[in-house]
Write a protein that holds these residues in place. Sequence first.
Motif, PDB file in Angstrom:
ATOM      1  N   GLU A 280       0.827  -1.205   0.000  1.00  0.00           N
ATOM      2  CA  GLU A 280       0.000   0.000   0.000  1.00  0.00           C
ATOM      3  C   GLU A 280       0.860   1.253   0.000  1.00  0.00           C
ATOM      4  OE1 GLU A 280      -3.634  -1.373   2.469  1.00  0.00           O
ATOM      5  OE2 GLU A 280      -3.587   0.803   2.660  1.00  0.00           O
TER       6      GLU A 280
ATOM      7  N   LEU B  37      -3.483  -2.650  -5.132  1.00  0.00           N
ATOM      8  CA  LEU B  37      -4.173  -2.244  -3.895  1.00  0.00           C
ATOM      9  C   LEU B  37      -5.333  -3.187  -3.589  1.00  0.00           C
ATOM     10  CD1 LEU B  37      -4.273   1.630  -4.356  1.00  0.00           C
ATOM     11  CD2 LEU B  37      -3.092   0.389  -2.533  1.00  0.00           C
TER      12      LEU B  37
ATOM     13  N   LEU C 246       1.690   6.414  -7.009  1.00  0.00           N
ATOM     14  CA  LEU C 246       0.574   7.230  -7.489  1.00  0.00           C
ATOM     15  C   LEU C 246       0.866   8.721  -7.297  1.00  0.00           C
ATOM     16  CD1 LEU C 246      -2.423   5.177  -6.023  1.00  0.00           C
ATOM     17  CD2 LEU C 246      -1.851   5.405  -8.446  1.00  0.00           C
ATOM     18  N   ALA C 247       1.465   9.048  -6.138  1.00  0.00           N
ATOM     19  CA  ALA C 247       1.683  10.461  -5.810  1.00  0.00           C
ATOM     20  C   ALA C 247       2.822  11.067  -6.622  1.00  0.00           C
ATOM     21  CB  ALA C 247       1.969  10.601  -4.317  1.00  0.00           C
TER      22      ALA C 247
ATOM     23  N   VAL D 167      -3.470   0.166  -9.190  1.00  0.00           N
ATOM     24  CA  VAL D 167      -4.783   0.084  -8.539  1.00  0.00           C
ATOM     25  C   VAL D 167      -5.141  -1.381  -8.259  1.00  0.00           C
ATOM     26  CG1 VAL D 167      -7.259   0.464  -8.871  1.00  0.00           C
ATOM     27  CG2 VAL D 167      -5.638   2.285  -9.410  1.00  0.00           C
TER      28      VAL D 167
ATOM     29  N   LEU E 236      -1.197   2.514 -14.336  1.00  0.00           N
ATOM     30  CA  LEU E 236      -2.174   2.954 -13.341  1.00  0.00           C
ATOM     31  C   LEU E 236      -3.090   1.789 -12.968  1.00  0.00           C
ATOM     32  CD1 LEU E 236      -3.491   5.180 -11.655  1.00  0.00           C
ATOM     33  CD2 LEU E 236      -4.807   5.859 -13.667  1.00  0.00           C
TER      34      LEU E 236
ATOM     35  N   SER F 195       2.525   9.830 -11.129  1.00  0.00           N
ATOM     36  CA  SER F 195       1.325  10.048 -11.955  1.00  0.00           C
ATOM     37  C   SER F 195       1.216   9.035 -13.092  1.00  0.00           C
ATOM     38  CB  SER F 195       1.325  11.466 -12.541  1.00  0.00           C
ATOM     39  OG  SER F 195       1.430  12.399 -11.511  1.00  0.00           O
ATOM     40  N   PRO F 196       1.166   7.736 -12.748  1.00  0.00           N
ATOM     41  CA  PRO F 196       1.131   6.707 -13.794  1.00  0.00           C
ATOM     42  C   PRO F 196      -0.143   6.780 -14.625  1.00  0.00           C
ATOM     43  CG  PRO F 196       0.620   5.759 -11.655  1.00  0.00           C
ATOM     44  CD  PRO F 196       1.029   7.178 -11.409  1.00  0.00           C
ATOM     45  N   MET F 197      -0.056   6.335 -15.864  1.00  0.00           N
ATOM     46  CA  MET F 197      -1.213   6.363 -16.765  1.00  0.00           C
ATOM     47  C   MET F 197      -1.498   4.949 -17.274  1.00  0.00           C
ATOM     48  SD  MET F 197      -1.968   9.590 -16.854  1.00  0.00           S
ATOM     49  CE  MET F 197      -3.009   9.882 -18.296  1.00  0.00           C
TER      50      MET F 197
ATOM     51  N   ILE G  19       0.942   3.918  -3.058  1.00  0.00           N
ATOM     52  CA  ILE G  19       0.584   5.317  -2.833  1.00  0.00           C
ATOM     53  C   ILE G  19       1.719   6.238  -3.280  1.00  0.00           C
ATOM     54  CG2 ILE G  19       0.126   7.036  -1.007  1.00  0.00           C
ATOM     55  CD1 ILE G  19      -1.598   4.920   0.368  1.00  0.00           C
TER      56      ILE G  19
END
Lengths: 240, 240
Positions: free
Chosen positions: B67, B91, B74-75, B88, B84, B78-80, B71
């Motif tokens: 986790e 998680l 992600l912060a 996700v 992304l 900025s994965p796409m 995080i």
Amino acid sequence: MAPEGVHTVKSYEQELSRLRAMMTRMGGIVESQVAQAIAAVTAQDEDAARAAPGQDPQVDALERDVEGLAIRLLALRSPMASDLREIVAALKITGDLERIGDYASSIARRSTRFDLADSRISLSGLTAMGRLVQENLRRAIDAISQQDPERALEVWQSDQGVDEYYTAMFRALVTYMMEDPRNIGPCTHLLFIAKNLERIGDHATNIAERVYYAVTGENLPAYRPRGGLASDAAETSVTR
Amino acid sequence: MAPEGVHTVKSYEQELSRLRAMMTRMGGIVESQVAQAIAAVTAQDEDAARAAPGQDPQVDALERDVEGLAIRLLALRSPMASDLREIVAALKITGDLERIGDYASSIARRSTRFDLADSRISLSGLTAMGRLVQENLRRAIDAISQQDPERALEVWQSDQGVDEYYTAMFRALVTYMMEDPRNIGPCTHLLFIAKNLERIGDHATNIAERVYYAVTGENLPAYRPRGGLASDAAETSVTR
């Protein structure tokens, strides 16, 4: 017209509150599924037994919507700190809500598969347990919609009561089965129903823990043993 | 020295593969917990019964680590698109793995609470079911580490076999209880153990669905009814 920076901030806030509103709505549906499941068992209400599983597709659709919005927020807004924690918590909480809905549907479907008319099996324990689980779930969903760590703490504190009800139910059901083999069928279903209610309580507690962390950045005071350790042990004295 | 852009890309790739490695490690521990749980029941192996819950803290720690890394990615990154989706999915998948570990510990603890020495209760169905669940879990974890949608599809296809084993177990256990009230205690535990194994199978399928979506961007061919609808219905004919 507002400067662009302000506009961006505002619509970001709007998207976050939309995320919260979607979670609350998902919570509301799941809550009604649990109420229907309990009515299906304790009042042998066949309409309620059909209604709970009927809401599953809506819950699944909302789970996907929340996930979609959360991913969009993560991708386009690069949220930080508490916003990031809230969005990540949302992804996890929808999983808990989906499981709760699933357990409720499972209880509702089971309720039509046995008949207590000619037995002396009492459901008063299950009724009381159901009431406490519903109360905890309500608090957990309030904690989500109001982002309120105090409510979250209340859920966390009262989960032990659910475990105690479960243990009492387990003992009573095994005793009914020992007394009369005709009780074995219905009591087997009731054992699973009691276990599913206990699991719903566990998931409400998970939600509370996640809301608390998302809002405060701190974990709840002490590590709470999950998976019904205490109730597992208490089952032993009856069945050994 | 590499230009800065390349360096950033490389360490991002490294972080993603570290995430994958952590998930695989978490999966490996959970897999060993399931193996221990099954040995605890089918071989009445008391060391295994203690070993499975003993690994819970490691699983919880890895869940937190995954986790934390997800995080951070992600912060800061900025994965796409597929990255992304993978983060996700990570998680969500840790949640499934944690539940599998939890069910395994619950089975292991239960295994010490009954004794089949003087009964004619056969565990051959449980052994076969355990083997299939372990096989599916192994495939699901391979699908994570290799990001392989084909393996994911295999898991998804063979979950029905797990449900069929569960239904057969359920019938057999209720029959044992009807035959002799002394079977009620152990069979009650075995009912929960069979149900927990079925749930482990469900979570392996969830993982497969998530890996498939993360890698391909598509959902699996058709909606798979969850929560053991089929097996619930099959229980009815025995208990009504």
